[in-house]
Design a protein around this motif. Structure first.
Motif: not given
Length: 336
Positions: A107-111, A128-131, A144-153, A169-171
Motif C-alpha cells: 500500500i502506498v499513501w500520502e497525507m 506540519d509539512w509540505t509533502n 512487515s515493513r514500512s517507509s516514510l519520507v517527509m519534506e518541509g517538516l 524544523t527539517a527540510p
C-alpha cells in the motif's frame, strides 16, 4: 454469392460470441471489483471503529473507495485515532491510499498536514509539512515493513507540565522500519535540523543525523494482535551506526549495545568516533557556554587518547542513566 454466405455467417457468429464473452468477463470482473472494494471499505471502517486486536478507535471521515479497474484507492477527508491503552490521540488532514489489485498487501499513501498528537505522558505535538509520502507491506502478521519520507517538516512539542516548547524544523526526513526474525529494525535520516527551545534557537549549525538500530524481540510492535504486549521497559538492542554531522568535517559516530531497565533507566556501552575535535569543542561551547569547563575536559581527554590528533575514538559507558567518558561524568540521562 450464396456459397460465401455460410463461411461469413460462421465468422460473424464467432465474432459475436467473442464479443459476448468479453462483455461477460468485464461484467463479472466489475461486479467482483465492487464487491471487493465494498468489503475492504467495511473492514477498514470496522478496524477504525475499534474492531481490531489493538483496540484503537479511529475515524476516516468521508471514506470513499475508487481506483477501478486496476487498483483499490481509499480517500479520507480527515483521519483521527485514539489509543486508550497507550494514552495517545491524534488528528491529521486528508489521506489518500492505494494498492494494486494484483498486490493488495503493498500500500502506498500520502497525507496532508497539519497534525496534532496528544499524549498522556505529558506533551502535545503540532506537526506540519509540505509533502508526506509512505508505503508499507502488510501480511498475516501485521506490517512487515514500512517507509516514510517527509519534506518541509515543522514540529512543535509542548510540555503540558512545564509549558516548555521545543521547535524542530527539517527540510527532509525519512524513516524505515521492518520485522526481522522477531526483531524490529529501524533506520532514520534527517537533514539540516534546526532546534529552538522556547522560541530561542540553539546556537548550533544545522545538524544532519542518521540512525540504524535493532530492537531485540520487538517485531511484535508492527503486529496489532500483540502490539499491546510490547513494553519499552526491558528493551535490549544495538545501535549499529548513529551519525551526527555538523558540517565542515565535524562528524560524530556512535555504535554499541544498549538496554532499558525495568525502571526506564538506560544502560549501554557506546563506541564513539569523533572527527575535528577542536571544531566540535568550539561549536558546542558556543551553544552551551555554561558547560564550557566540562566540554574542554572531554575534548582534552579525546585528544589525549588520540595522542594529540584531532580525530579520536573512545568508549562511553552508561550505567542506570549515568553517562561516563572514562572517569569524567557526562551527565544524567532521565528515565524513558
Amino acid at each position: 454469392m450464396a456459397m460465401s454466405t455460410a463461411p461469413e455467417s460462421t465468422i460473424s457468429r464467432k465474432v459475436v460470441r467473442l464479443g459476448v464473452l468479453i462483455v461477460l468477463v468485464i461484467a463479472v470482473y466489475s461486479v467482483g471489483w465492487y464487491f471487493a472494494a465494498e468489503y475492504l471499505r467495511n473492514r477498514i471502517l470496522s478496524f477504525f471503529g475499534g474492531g481490531n486486536p489493538a483496540g484503537v478507535t479511529a475515524t476516516c471521515e468521508d471514506a470513499t473507495m475508487g481506483g477501478y479497474p486496476f487498483r483499490f484507492r481509499l480517500n479520507c477527508s480527515r483521519l483521527a485515532f485514539d489509543d486508550h491503552f497507550q494514552g495517545v490521540a491524534a488528528s491529521f488532514g486528508p489521506v489518500r491510499a492505494a494498492a494494486q489489485i494484483y498486490n493488495p498487501g503493498h500500500i502506498v499513501w500520502e497525507m496532508d498536514g497539519p497534525a496534532e498528537i496528544r499524549s498522556a505522558l505529558g506533551f502535545n505535538t503540532a506537526l506540519d509539512w509540505t509533502n508526506m509520502q509512505s508505503s508499507f507491506r502488510i501480511g498475516l502478521s501485521g506490517l512487515s515493513r514500512s517507509s516514510l519520507v517527509m519534506e518541509g517538516l515543522n514540529a512543535t512539542v509542548t510540555s503540558t507540565v512545564s509549558s516548555l516548547q521545543l521547535q524542530v524544523t527539517a527540510p527532509t526526513a525519512q524513516s524505515h522500519v521492518r520485522q526481522n526474525d522477531g526483531n524490529l529494525d529501524y533506520a532514520t535520516l534527517v537533514r539540516d535540523v534546526v532546534v529552538s527551545v522556547g522560541g530561542t534557537k540553539i546556537a548550533l549549525p544545522p545538524v544532519s543525523a542518521s540512525l540504524d538500530a535493532t530492537f531485540a524481540d520487538k517485531g511484535g510492535l508492527l503486529d496489532p494482535r500483540v502490539a499491546q504486549e510490547q513494553k519499552l521497559y526491558g528493551t535490549k538492542g544495538e545501535i549499529r551506526r548513529m551519525v551526527i554531522d555538523l558540517g565542515a568535517g565535524r562528524v560524530l559516530t556512535l555504535s554499541g549495545p544498549f538496554q532499558v531497565g525495568d525502571d526506564g533507566m538506560l544502560s549501554g556501552r557506546m563506541k564513539v568516533q569523533i572527527e575535528q575535535i577542536n571544531a566540535w569543542r568550539e561549536a558546542v561551547k558556543t551553544a552551551y557556554p555554561a558547560q564550557s569547563e566540562m566540554i574542554d575536559n572531554v575534548a582534552n581527554i579525546l585528544r589525549a587518547l588520540a595522542f594529540g590528533r584531532d580525530n579520536s575514538e573512545a568508549e562511553i559507558t552508561i550505567e542506570n542513566g549515568v553517562a561516563m567518558l572514562g572517569f569524567i561524568p557526562l551527565g544524567q540521562i532521565p528515565p524513558l
